[in-house]
Design an enzyme around this catalytic site. Structure first.
Site, PDB file in Angstrom:
ATOM      1  N   TYR A 163       2.850  -7.227   7.252  1.00  0.00           N
ATOM      2  CA  TYR A 163       1.759  -7.794   6.448  1.00  0.00           C
ATOM      3  C   TYR A 163       2.329  -8.578   5.260  1.00  0.00           C
ATOM      4  O   TYR A 163       2.001  -9.741   5.057  1.00  0.00           O
ATOM      5  CB  TYR A 163       0.865  -6.647   5.963  1.00  0.00           C
ATOM      6  CG  TYR A 163      -0.378  -7.075   5.228  1.00  0.00           C
ATOM      7  CD1 TYR A 163      -1.405  -7.739   5.892  1.00  0.00           C
ATOM      8  CD2 TYR A 163      -0.545  -6.782   3.875  1.00  0.00           C
ATOM      9  CE1 TYR A 163      -2.567  -8.115   5.216  1.00  0.00           C
ATOM     10  CE2 TYR A 163      -1.694  -7.156   3.197  1.00  0.00           C
ATOM     11  CZ  TYR A 163      -2.705  -7.820   3.867  1.00  0.00           C
ATOM     12  OH  TYR A 163      -3.849  -8.186   3.188  1.00  0.00           O
ATOM     13  N   VAL A 205      -7.549   3.833  -0.052  1.00  0.00           N
ATOM     14  CA  VAL A 205      -7.746   4.986  -0.920  1.00  0.00           C
ATOM     15  C   VAL A 205      -9.191   5.142  -1.399  1.00  0.00           C
ATOM     16  O   VAL A 205      -9.717   6.263  -1.439  1.00  0.00           O
ATOM     17  CB  VAL A 205      -6.734   4.976  -2.086  1.00  0.00           C
ATOM     18  CG1 VAL A 205      -6.998   3.851  -3.081  1.00  0.00           C
ATOM     19  CG2 VAL A 205      -6.697   6.306  -2.791  1.00  0.00           C
ATOM     20  N   VAL A 206      -9.871   4.052  -1.760  1.00  0.00           N
ATOM     21  CA  VAL A 206     -11.237   4.206  -2.283  1.00  0.00           C
ATOM     22  C   VAL A 206     -12.150   4.744  -1.182  1.00  0.00           C
ATOM     23  O   VAL A 206     -12.886   5.721  -1.389  1.00  0.00           O
ATOM     24  CB  VAL A 206     -11.778   2.874  -2.850  1.00  0.00           C
ATOM     25  CG1 VAL A 206     -13.246   3.010  -3.215  1.00  0.00           C
ATOM     26  CG2 VAL A 206     -10.974   2.449  -4.075  1.00  0.00           C
ATOM     27  N   PHE A 209     -11.235   8.480  -0.404  1.00  0.00           N
ATOM     28  CA  PHE A 209     -11.673   9.464  -1.417  1.00  0.00           C
ATOM     29  C   PHE A 209     -13.195   9.654  -1.381  1.00  0.00           C
ATOM     30  O   PHE A 209     -13.688  10.781  -1.411  1.00  0.00           O
ATOM     31  CB  PHE A 209     -11.252   9.023  -2.828  1.00  0.00           C
ATOM     32  CG  PHE A 209      -9.797   9.266  -3.159  1.00  0.00           C
ATOM     33  CD1 PHE A 209      -8.903   9.740  -2.201  1.00  0.00           C
ATOM     34  CD2 PHE A 209      -9.303   9.017  -4.447  1.00  0.00           C
ATOM     35  CE1 PHE A 209      -7.562   9.952  -2.509  1.00  0.00           C
ATOM     36  CE2 PHE A 209      -7.975   9.240  -4.768  1.00  0.00           C
ATOM     37  CZ  PHE A 209      -7.095   9.703  -3.799  1.00  0.00           C
ATOM     38  N   GLY A 225       0.637  11.137  -6.906  1.00  0.00           N
ATOM     39  CA  GLY A 225      -0.583  10.520  -7.448  1.00  0.00           C
ATOM     40  C   GLY A 225      -0.351   9.729  -8.718  1.00  0.00           C
ATOM     41  O   GLY A 225      -1.300   9.283  -9.354  1.00  0.00           O
ATOM     42  N   ARG A 229      -2.935   1.504  -8.966  1.00  0.00           N
ATOM     43  CA  ARG A 229      -3.556   0.341  -8.341  1.00  0.00           C
ATOM     44  C   ARG A 229      -4.653  -0.146  -9.285  1.00  0.00           C
ATOM     45  O   ARG A 229      -5.155   0.607 -10.125  1.00  0.00           O
ATOM     46  CB  ARG A 229      -4.200   0.680  -6.984  1.00  0.00           C
ATOM     47  CG  ARG A 229      -3.229   1.071  -5.880  1.00  0.00           C
ATOM     48  CD  ARG A 229      -2.341  -0.068  -5.423  1.00  0.00           C
ATOM     49  NE  ARG A 229      -1.530   0.302  -4.283  1.00  0.00           N
ATOM     50  CZ  ARG A 229      -0.369   0.955  -4.345  1.00  0.00           C
ATOM     51  NH1 ARG A 229       0.121   1.322  -5.519  1.00  0.00           N
ATOM     52  NH2 ARG A 229       0.305   1.221  -3.248  1.00  0.00           N
ATOM     53  N   ASP A 289       5.657   2.605  -0.279  1.00  0.00           N
ATOM     54  CA  ASP A 289       4.393   2.544  -1.018  1.00  0.00           C
ATOM     55  C   ASP A 289       4.677   2.016  -2.436  1.00  0.00           C
ATOM     56  O   ASP A 289       5.457   2.622  -3.171  1.00  0.00           O
ATOM     57  CB  ASP A 289       3.802   3.963  -1.089  1.00  0.00           C
ATOM     58  CG  ASP A 289       2.324   3.970  -1.409  1.00  0.00           C
ATOM     59  OD1 ASP A 289       1.533   4.102  -0.471  1.00  0.00           O
ATOM     60  OD2 ASP A 289       1.984   3.836  -2.593  1.00  0.00           O
ATOM     61  N   PRO A 290       4.070   0.901  -2.845  1.00  0.00           N
ATOM     62  CA  PRO A 290       4.354   0.362  -4.185  1.00  0.00           C
ATOM     63  C   PRO A 290       4.003   1.364  -5.291  1.00  0.00           C
ATOM     64  O   PRO A 290       2.971   2.024  -5.221  1.00  0.00           O
ATOM     65  CB  PRO A 290       3.475  -0.881  -4.260  1.00  0.00           C
ATOM     66  CG  PRO A 290       3.200  -1.261  -2.847  1.00  0.00           C
ATOM     67  CD  PRO A 290       3.158   0.025  -2.085  1.00  0.00           C
ATOM     68  N   GLN A 292       3.366   0.618  -8.446  1.00  0.00           N
ATOM     69  CA  GLN A 292       2.400   0.094  -9.423  1.00  0.00           C
ATOM     70  C   GLN A 292       1.824  -1.217  -8.930  1.00  0.00           C
ATOM     71  O   GLN A 292       2.439  -1.918  -8.126  1.00  0.00           O
ATOM     72  CB  GLN A 292       3.090  -0.127 -10.759  1.00  0.00           C
ATOM     73  CG  GLN A 292       4.359  -0.933 -10.605  1.00  0.00           C
ATOM     74  CD  GLN A 292       4.903  -1.404 -11.932  1.00  0.00           C
ATOM     75  OE1 GLN A 292       4.224  -2.077 -12.673  1.00  0.00           O
ATOM     76  NE2 GLN A 292       6.133  -1.034 -12.218  1.00  0.00           N
TER      77      GLN A 292
HETATM   78  N1  UDP Z   1      -3.499   6.692  -1.047  1.00  0.00           N
HETATM   79  C1  UDP Z   1      -3.751   8.025  -1.345  1.00  0.00           C
HETATM   80  N2  UDP Z   1      -4.611   8.701  -0.536  1.00  0.00           N
HETATM   81  C2  UDP Z   1      -5.254   8.134   0.519  1.00  0.00           C
HETATM   82  C3  UDP Z   1      -5.005   6.771   0.803  1.00  0.00           C
HETATM   83  C4  UDP Z   1      -4.114   6.090  -0.006  1.00  0.00           C
HETATM   84  O1  UDP Z   1      -3.216   8.592  -2.301  1.00  0.00           O
HETATM   85  O2  UDP Z   1      -6.032   8.819   1.185  1.00  0.00           O
HETATM   86  C5  UDP Z   1      -2.594   5.948  -1.939  1.00  0.00           C
HETATM   87  C6  UDP Z   1      -1.554   5.103  -1.230  1.00  0.00           C
HETATM   88  O3  UDP Z   1      -0.394   5.862  -0.953  1.00  0.00           O
HETATM   89  C7  UDP Z   1      -1.319   4.027  -2.269  1.00  0.00           C
HETATM   90  C8  UDP Z   1      -2.676   3.860  -2.942  1.00  0.00           C
HETATM   91  O4  UDP Z   1      -3.396   5.038  -2.639  1.00  0.00           O
HETATM   92  O5  UDP Z   1      -0.387   4.453  -3.221  1.00  0.00           O
HETATM   93  C9  UDP Z   1      -3.451   2.662  -2.450  1.00  0.00           C
HETATM   94  O6  UDP Z   1      -3.466   2.718  -1.044  1.00  0.00           O
HETATM   95  P1  UDP Z   1      -4.329   1.716  -0.175  1.00  0.00           P
HETATM   96  O7  UDP Z   1      -4.006   2.017   1.260  1.00  0.00           O
HETATM   97  O8  UDP Z   1      -5.741   1.777  -0.584  1.00  0.00           O
HETATM   98  O9  UDP Z   1      -3.830   0.253  -0.573  1.00  0.00           O
HETATM   99  P2  UDP Z   1      -2.391  -0.412  -0.787  1.00  0.00           P
HETATM  100  O10 UDP Z   1      -1.314   0.638  -0.690  1.00  0.00           O
HETATM  101  O11 UDP Z   1      -2.269  -1.426   0.305  1.00  0.00           O
HETATM  102  O12 UDP Z   1      -2.477  -0.998  -2.130  1.00  0.00           O
END
Ligand code: UDP
Length: 338
Positions: A163, A205-206, A209, A225, A229, A289-290, A292
């Site tokens: 991606y 994540v949104v 959750f 955690g 983002r 996983d980024p 920040q």
């Molecule tokens: N994440 C999390 N729980 C979840 C899904 C994602 O803690 O159920 C974390 C994930 O590891 C990342 C952040 O939330 O650090 C954002 O993840 P998402 O997949 O939404 O987007 P992206 O990583 O592409 O910014």
């Protein structure tokens, strides 16, 4: 192959004199919201989607509208359209890590070959064309506010590379067409966006959750955690995309909400918005996983007069409303089966 001719498309062949706007990925979360806004503003809309991560239910409300038609098409294949096209939005590509990692080769092909298809179409039609790029092009950033001059920190051989690198290559294609071939290109770097029409099992994540909380399950936090983002409400994002399309700016522009949250803070905000206690469970952090993510939106403010209006707490209300309806429907189905 016969070109698709929207002038003879059912039910009424896109009547009127509004702009003809093609939205690739128009049945997706963000693309469908964009289609709705474009219709509201009097445009004629050609919605193109392969329905891989998009869903016809996202555009069901508009499908009786005379000024929209739907084309089932994967943009990695040639796309020919009869009749004028004024603007093209390339919103086509799954954006959720679990979804884009399901078929990584298809993901990178969608980013690159799909962009080629649409750039060729734009060149043929003299259309203005916008790429939905991503904050992922910054990878795991080493600076705290990501501005457009930052070149990123991306792993070319990790699970997110299909991606991240796909979008980076797509930016290069757009830039070449814009800088050297005279095309009217626009590049939006979209930061995390949420809102109604996200798929309950999207995996981001949104949605995770909110859906977990509504189902009475613990919220799954990946890692400790502490990663951050910045979350932009979908209507704000659509507004930014349309302003960018209307502007003269060919170089990339960040679009996102600079409110930055750790995933622990997000869990707390979701809990507060729902007004009920929720449990938290910790899961391993996915590779690459980024740590920040926070946009510098100075260019969007200056060039487009744009800044997001909705705070996370405000945007979560309609988002929770959307997911509540879906989870209740699920519960009804389960009860009927039992
Ligand atoms: N994440 C999390 N729980 C979840 C899904 C994602 O803690 O159920 C974390 C994930 O590891 C990342 C952040 O939330 O650090 C954002 O993840 P998402 O997949 O939404 O987007 P992206 O990583 O592409 O910014």
């Amino acid at each position: 192959m016969q070109p698709f001719d929207y002038r003879s498309a059912a039910p009424s062949g896109l009547p009127g004199s509004g702009k003809v706007v093609l939205v690739a990925g128009g049945a997706g979360f963000l693309g469908s919201a964009l289609c709705g806004r474009l219709l509201d503003e009097g445009n004629r809309v050609i919605c193109v989607d392969n329905l891989l991560s998009g869903d016809l239910s996202n555009i069901a409300d508009y499908m009786q509208h005379p000024r929209i038609c739907f084309v089932l098409q994967d943009i990695i294949n040639p796309l020919t359209i009869a009749g004028p096209v004024d603007e093209i939005y390339n919103m086509a590509c799954p954006a959720s890590p679990p979804r884009y990692q399901r078929d990584p080769i298809h993901t990178i092909r969608t980013c690159f070959e799909g962009s080629m298809t649409l750039l060729r179409l734009a060149a043929e039609k003299g259309a203005r064309i916008l790429l939905s790029s991503t904050s992922e092009i910054y990878g795991d950033p080493e600076i705290t506010l990501q501005h457009e001059r930052y070149r990123g920190n991306v792993n070319t051989v990790g699970p997110r590379a299909c991606y991240d690198e796909g979008k980076r290559a797509a930016e290069t294609l757009f830039w070449e067409y814009g800088a050297h071939l005279g095309a009217e290109t626009r590049i939006a770097r979209i930061f995390n966006t949420y809102g109604p029409r996200m798929h309950p099992d999207d995996g981001r994540v949104v949605s995770n959750f909110v859906v977990q909380a509504l189902r009475g399950q613990p919220l799954t936090i990946y890692g400790d955690g502490a990663q951050t983002r910045s979350f932009c409400y979908v209507d704000d994002m659509v507004d930014g995309l349309m302003r960018l399309m209307a502007s003269d700016e060919k170089m990339p522009v960040n679009l996102g909400n600079p409110g930055e949250f750790t995933m622990l803070e997000l869990a707390q905000t979701v809990r507060d918005a729902l007004g009920k206690p929720v449990e938290i469970t910790f899961r391993p952090l996915p590779q690459d996983d980024p740590r920040q993510r926070c946009p510098d939106i100075a260019r969007a403010r200056d060039l487009l007069g744009w800044a997001p209006k909705m705070s996370l707490a405000q945007g979560l209300k309609p988002t929770i409303g959307w997911f509540t309806a879906r989870v209740q429907a699920e519960l009804r189905e389960t009860t009927m089966v039992c």
